[in-house]
Design a protein around this motif. Structure first.
Motif, PDB file in Angstrom:
ATOM      1  N   ASN A 220      11.775  -8.292 -10.340  1.00  0.00           N
ATOM      2  CA  ASN A 220      10.912  -7.351  -9.627  1.00  0.00           C
ATOM      3  C   ASN A 220       9.603  -7.980  -9.164  1.00  0.00           C
ATOM      4  O   ASN A 220       8.696  -7.254  -8.743  1.00  0.00           O
ATOM      5  CB  ASN A 220      10.620  -6.146 -10.518  1.00  0.00           C
ATOM      6  N   ASP A 221       9.501  -9.304  -9.226  1.00  0.00           N
ATOM      7  CA  ASP A 221       8.285  -9.970  -8.764  1.00  0.00           C
ATOM      8  C   ASP A 221       8.051  -9.687  -7.281  1.00  0.00           C
ATOM      9  O   ASP A 221       8.990  -9.521  -6.492  1.00  0.00           O
ATOM     10  CB  ASP A 221       8.386 -11.489  -8.960  1.00  0.00           C
ATOM     11  N   GLY A 222       6.774  -9.682  -6.888  1.00  0.00           N
ATOM     12  CA  GLY A 222       6.424  -9.548  -5.481  1.00  0.00           C
ATOM     13  C   GLY A 222       6.243 -10.911  -4.841  1.00  0.00           C
ATOM     14  O   GLY A 222       6.642 -11.939  -5.388  1.00  0.00           O
ATOM     15  N   GLY A 223       5.603 -10.948  -3.693  1.00  0.00           N
ATOM     16  CA  GLY A 223       5.317 -12.213  -3.029  1.00  0.00           C
ATOM     17  C   GLY A 223       6.552 -12.882  -2.457  1.00  0.00           C
ATOM     18  O   GLY A 223       7.570 -12.255  -2.198  1.00  0.00           O
ATOM     19  N   LEU A 246       2.986 -12.858  -8.027  1.00  0.00           N
ATOM     20  CA  LEU A 246       3.004 -11.490  -8.532  1.00  0.00           C
ATOM     21  C   LEU A 246       2.945 -10.507  -7.379  1.00  0.00           C
ATOM     22  O   LEU A 246       3.500  -9.411  -7.435  1.00  0.00           O
ATOM     23  CB  LEU A 246       1.832 -11.267  -9.484  1.00  0.00           C
ATOM     24  N   ASP A 247       2.230 -10.887  -6.326  1.00  0.00           N
ATOM     25  CA  ASP A 247       2.233 -10.162  -5.060  1.00  0.00           C
ATOM     26  C   ASP A 247       1.847 -11.169  -3.985  1.00  0.00           C
ATOM     27  O   ASP A 247       1.956 -12.374  -4.194  1.00  0.00           O
ATOM     28  CB  ASP A 247       1.320  -8.921  -5.089  1.00  0.00           C
ATOM     29  N   THR A 248       1.363 -10.714  -2.849  1.00  0.00           N
ATOM     30  CA  THR A 248       1.096 -11.624  -1.733  1.00  0.00           C
ATOM     31  C   THR A 248       0.066 -12.694  -2.080  1.00  0.00           C
ATOM     32  O   THR A 248       0.168 -13.834  -1.616  1.00  0.00           O
ATOM     33  CB  THR A 248       0.603 -10.816  -0.517  1.00  0.00           C
ATOM     34  N   PHE A 249      -0.936 -12.360  -2.898  1.00  0.00           N
ATOM     35  CA  PHE A 249      -2.033 -13.287  -3.147  1.00  0.00           C
ATOM     36  C   PHE A 249      -2.218 -13.659  -4.609  1.00  0.00           C
ATOM     37  O   PHE A 249      -2.840 -14.668  -4.912  1.00  0.00           O
ATOM     38  CB  PHE A 249      -3.347 -12.702  -2.603  1.00  0.00           C
ATOM     39  N   LEU A 505      -8.390  -5.388   2.696  1.00  0.00           N
ATOM     40  CA  LEU A 505      -7.132  -5.273   1.963  1.00  0.00           C
ATOM     41  C   LEU A 505      -6.723  -3.818   1.755  1.00  0.00           C
ATOM     42  O   LEU A 505      -7.561  -2.946   1.496  1.00  0.00           O
ATOM     43  CB  LEU A 505      -7.249  -5.954   0.600  1.00  0.00           C
ATOM     44  N   ALA A 506      -5.423  -3.565   1.845  1.00  0.00           N
ATOM     45  CA  ALA A 506      -4.792  -2.297   1.457  1.00  0.00           C
ATOM     46  C   ALA A 506      -5.512  -1.098   2.074  1.00  0.00           C
ATOM     47  O   ALA A 506      -5.618  -1.003   3.289  1.00  0.00           O
ATOM     48  CB  ALA A 506      -4.705  -2.208  -0.061  1.00  0.00           C
ATOM     49  N   THR A 507      -6.026  -0.195   1.242  1.00  0.00           N
ATOM     50  CA  THR A 507      -6.624   1.046   1.757  1.00  0.00           C
ATOM     51  C   THR A 507      -7.971   0.814   2.435  1.00  0.00           C
ATOM     52  O   THR A 507      -8.526   1.741   3.037  1.00  0.00           O
ATOM     53  CB  THR A 507      -6.804   2.061   0.617  1.00  0.00           C
ATOM     54  N   ARG A 508      -8.513  -0.415   2.372  1.00  0.00           N
ATOM     55  CA  ARG A 508      -9.738  -0.748   3.102  1.00  0.00           C
ATOM     56  C   ARG A 508      -9.436  -1.256   4.507  1.00  0.00           C
ATOM     57  O   ARG A 508     -10.341  -1.695   5.225  1.00  0.00           O
ATOM     58  CB  ARG A 508     -10.539  -1.808   2.329  1.00  0.00           C
ATOM     59  N   ARG A 509      -8.188  -1.189   4.908  1.00  0.00           N
ATOM     60  CA  ARG A 509      -7.738  -1.871   6.115  1.00  0.00           C
ATOM     61  C   ARG A 509      -8.297  -1.273   7.414  1.00  0.00           C
ATOM     62  O   ARG A 509      -8.283  -1.924   8.459  1.00  0.00           O
ATOM     63  CB  ARG A 509      -6.207  -1.867   6.147  1.00  0.00           C
ATOM     64  N   GLN A 510      -8.778  -0.063   7.357  1.00  0.00           N
ATOM     65  CA  GLN A 510      -9.268   0.548   8.588  1.00  0.00           C
ATOM     66  C   GLN A 510     -10.396  -0.261   9.221  1.00  0.00           C
ATOM     67  O   GLN A 510     -10.561  -0.266  10.449  1.00  0.00           O
ATOM     68  CB  GLN A 510      -9.740   1.982   8.325  1.00  0.00           C
ATOM     69  N   VAL A 511     -11.166  -1.009   8.400  1.00  0.00           N
ATOM     70  CA  VAL A 511     -12.259  -1.796   8.990  1.00  0.00           C
ATOM     71  C   VAL A 511     -11.711  -2.854   9.945  1.00  0.00           C
ATOM     72  O   VAL A 511     -12.370  -3.203  10.936  1.00  0.00           O
ATOM     73  CB  VAL A 511     -13.147  -2.452   7.909  1.00  0.00           C
ATOM     74  N   ILE A 512     -10.521  -3.376   9.668  1.00  0.00           N
ATOM     75  CA  ILE A 512      -9.903  -4.365  10.553  1.00  0.00           C
ATOM     76  C   ILE A 512      -9.658  -3.752  11.924  1.00  0.00           C
ATOM     77  O   ILE A 512      -9.973  -4.343  12.971  1.00  0.00           O
ATOM     78  CB  ILE A 512      -8.581  -4.871   9.941  1.00  0.00           C
ATOM     79  N   GLY A 583       0.681  -7.179  -1.641  1.00  0.00           N
ATOM     80  CA  GLY A 583      -0.665  -7.610  -1.992  1.00  0.00           C
ATOM     81  C   GLY A 583      -1.616  -7.483  -0.822  1.00  0.00           C
ATOM     82  O   GLY A 583      -2.829  -7.318  -1.013  1.00  0.00           O
ATOM     83  N   GLU A 584      -1.103  -7.546   0.380  1.00  0.00           N
ATOM     84  CA  GLU A 584      -1.915  -7.395   1.597  1.00  0.00           C
ATOM     85  C   GLU A 584      -2.071  -5.929   1.984  1.00  0.00           C
ATOM     86  O   GLU A 584      -3.172  -5.462   2.293  1.00  0.00           O
ATOM     87  CB  GLU A 584      -1.275  -8.176   2.752  1.00  0.00           C
ATOM     88  N   TYR A 585      -0.961  -5.197   1.973  1.00  0.00           N
ATOM     89  CA  TYR A 585      -0.960  -3.843   2.522  1.00  0.00           C
ATOM     90  C   TYR A 585      -1.003  -2.737   1.474  1.00  0.00           C
ATOM     91  O   TYR A 585      -1.204  -1.575   1.813  1.00  0.00           O
ATOM     92  CB  TYR A 585       0.300  -3.641   3.380  1.00  0.00           C
ATOM     93  N   GLY A 586      -0.800  -3.084   0.201  1.00  0.00           N
ATOM     94  CA  GLY A 586      -0.671  -2.065  -0.829  1.00  0.00           C
ATOM     95  C   GLY A 586       0.775  -1.619  -0.969  1.00  0.00           C
ATOM     96  O   GLY A 586       1.630  -1.925  -0.124  1.00  0.00           O
TER      97      GLY A 586
END
Length: 682
Positions: A220-223, A246-249, A505-512, A583-586
């Motif tokens: 079940n590992d990510g990345g 473990l995830d993207t990063f 990152l993730a839920t902060r992505r709107q700033v992008i 890890g990038e998008y949540g």
């Protein structure tokens, strides 16, 4: 879970996720026919195709050199070698205007002989002699590859040599007779994103089922899946590691010791990146033991192997307030850095000295250029270095990094007329007050009346820095026709280090997405262009950016090119390798806040029938096994349901790119540029 499950039940286009089903391919072929018929009828198309192919096949290009086996190797494609040839020459010959090349491996001929659509995906040669290489071959351009051992001296595949059938393999030479391999050893030995989580040691002469397991992650590992690597310094010392994402990063790092595989006591966002002068070089994406994020540190290799749990990192390089690491590599004795200062390239040589000290030398290069280190020589301190800008053709230098010298070796002849153009750098102000730099290339004599056709792009993710680059295609097919080009350095990238990336990152992505829109509004305010004349283009994560801008700000542009995109962010983990990017998008399946964010932001879920959108050009490839064509297909199908106009084109080969060969890529570029000129220049 309920939200993701409901999205599946309510999705009438789920059948398009079956990539190669006859029904899905009938849909693809019908839309391809419509799009090509419409765009190829434009009288500009034929000229644009011819120019795009001529640019791609131009024999005046600088052949990218690689130090290998005591010679200079190069992979070359042109009109006579659409899939390419791997060839070699001497360094002395390479320095001349007309090097004498000899072919080592002809990919076109190999594909014809084996009746396969082979694309060369990689070469991994055994250091330090580099007489044996692992050749990765992709059928049609997908990420999955077949791996074969190749003898450079005899220039043939090794009979009964190392061989891996098709898969997403991660491989490292341990020595001449042993490989460290992560792959799908049995059906199902992959993570949810389709990557391996088991590492085994394969001995020459063994079959794959005889390989000995040395490390197992978790199913079940990510990345991107576990990956073995063997680092070697100029004196022949080695360090074998295994990275478990473990995830993207975030990831764990393990070292292979005589006592077995042991975990290194380093944070999850610290990478082991090199071995120089018996010093293990680590790159920090988070602070560690007093060293800042974005820095390089070093740990003594012998001490690390003796006690992986108690490490004493020493400083190698640290960024200033406007600095960021762009890339790093090494020669026999030195660490080489390409850094950014306010998105301007710098080249630095770091030389180890006693008592954990490093001497720093910045090489004398012009300002306002992108700088990138190329191939380095493991037997000396020589390295190739490239420098280019939007209007400055690439120059390739050979550096003796021990002496700090630079010798211009080759300069690309001008590929388009840039005499009437200039480059400027401006800043836009985003919604939270952050200043967002961007470059614009335009005619010196433009009239500031909002009527300049302008193409704007960005990436905004995965800590990828976007820097000035020389593009013959953009120059010839866009700038020469009076268009302007904009590259926006929005958050999510790495232009100002880890903090610039982490801000989105993730839920902060709107700033992008706000950053990108802010640049568009700044261009309008400066009267350089206007929504009627502004088009945007991006691929992969940049394709997601285009999709969000399309749905959030349809009023800001008149053309939107969405390439090999992510668009269904609710089902992303169910499509191709999407689970590896949580890890990038949540994770919409595990975090209600992430689900709520993407429910209001995901382009596929936020199309509306009663909105006046620009007519987009949506491009993908059937063979893309990384992002997958499903996102683009479903987005177009939903637009079709809503009776919204669009162009859709899916190349049946090409992987996560524009095509598997030069003609396919030229066709994609010509279709895209025809669309952009119709929308913005008519």
């Amino acid at each position: 879970m309920a939200g993701a499950h409901a999205a599946t039940l309510d999705d009438p286009n789920i059948w398009l996720e079956d990539v190669s089903s006859p029904r899905a391919m009938d849909w693809v072929n019908a839309h391809n026919a419509t799009t090509t018929q419409r765009l190829q009828a434009d009288p500009r198309y034929k000229t644009l195709y011819d120019q795009a192919l001529a640019v791609a096949a131009n024999k005046d290009r600088i052949p990218a050199p690689t130090f290998t086996h005591g010679q200079i190797f190069n992979f070359w494609q042109d009109a006579d070698h659409l899939r390419g040839i791997w060839r070699k020459t001497t360094l002395a010959s390479y320095r001349t205007a007309h090097p004498q090349w000899s072919t080592v491996l002809d990919i076109d001929a190999l594909g014809k002989a084996e009746n396969k659509s082979w694309v060369l995906r990689g070469r991994n040669c055994l250091e330090p002699d580099e007489n044996r290489c692992l050749i990765s071959l992709s059928n049609g351009g997908e990420d999955a590859v077949e791996v074969r051992e190749f003898d450079l001296a005899r220039q043939l595949f090794v009979p009964d040599g190392f061989h891996l059938p098709r898969g997403k393999h991660k491989i490292a030479w341990e020595d001449a007779n042993h490989l460290l391999i992560a792959t799908d050893w049995t059906p199902g030995d992959v993570t949810p994103s389709g990557y391996p989580f088991i590492v085994k040691r394969l001995t020459r002469g063994q079959s794959l089922d005889q390989a000995i397991e040395i490390y197992r992650g978790d199913k079940n590992d990510g990345g991107y899946g576990v990956a073995p690597a063997v680092l070697q310094d100029g004196q022949g010392r080695q360090l074998a590691i295994i990275v478990r994402p473990l995830d993207t990063f975030r990831h764990q790092t393990f070292v292979i010791t005589p006592k077995g595989v042991q975990r290194l006591a380093i944070p999850d966002k610290v990478d082991v990146v090199d071995l120089v002068d018996n010093r293990v070089i680590l790159s920090l994406d988070e602070p560690w033991k007093g060293h800042p994020a974005g820095a390089l540190v070093a740990v003594n290799r012998d001490a690390l192997l003796a006690d992986p749990q108690n490490l004493d990192p020493k400083p190698v390089w640290a960024p200033g307030p406007q600095d960021a690491m762009d890339s790093h590599t090494s020669t026999r004795n030195n660490v080489l850095l390409a850094t950014l200062h306010n998105v301007q390239g710098r080249a630095t040589v770091l030389k180890p000295h006693p008592h954990d000290q490093w001497r720093t030398q910045t090489l004398p290069l012009p300002d306002n250029l992108a700088i990138s280190w190329g191939s380095t020589d493991v037997k000396s301190d020589r390295a190739f270095l490239g420098a280019s800008g939007f209007l400055t053709p690439s120059t390739l230098y050979l550096s003796d990094t021990a002496k700090g010298t630079l010798e211009p070796v080759k300069t690309l002849p001008a590929q388009f007329d840039a005499t009437q153009d200039i480059v400027e750098q401006f800043e836009a102000t985003s919604t939270d007050g952050t200043k967002i730099p961007y470059f614009i290339v335009h005619r010196k004599d433009i009239r500031y009346d909002g009527q300049t056709p302008t193409l704007m792009t960005a990436y905004g993710g995965f800590e990828v820095s976007e820097t000035p680059y020389y593009s013959a295609t953009i120059g010839k097919l866009w700038l020469e026709r009076g268009g302007a080009f904009v590259l926006a350095n929005i958050r999510g990238g790495g232009e100002f280090g880890p903090k610039w990336h982490d801000a989105g990152l993730a839920t902060r992505r709107q700033v992008i997405y706000d950053d990108f829109a802010a640049v568009a509004k700044d261009l309008d305010a400066r009267k350089i262009t206007s929504p009627r004349r502004l088009g945007i283009e991006g691929g992969s994560n940049g394709g997601l950016l285009m999709g969000v801008e399309f749905t959030e700000h349809p009023e800001l542009w008149n053309a939107v090119v969405i390439q090999v995109p992510l668009l269904d962010m609710i089902r992303i983990s169910k499509i191709a390798a999407g689970a590896s990017w949580q890890g990038e998008y949540g994770d919409v399946n595990a975090d209600p806040a992430v689900m709520a964010f993407w429910q209001k932001t995901s382009p596929y879920q936020n199309l509306k029938a009663d909105v006046k959108y620009p007519e987009p050009f949506i491009f993908t490839t059937t063979k893309d096994d990384r992002v997958g064509p499903q996102h683009a297909r479903k987005f177009a199908a939903r637009m079709e349901e809503m009776k919204l106009p669009f162009y859709y084109y899916e190349n049946t080969e090409g992987g996560h790119g524009s095509g598997a060969d030069l003609k396919q890529s030229a066709r994609t570029q010509a279709l895209t540029m025809t669309y952009l000129q119709e929308k913005l220049m008519n």
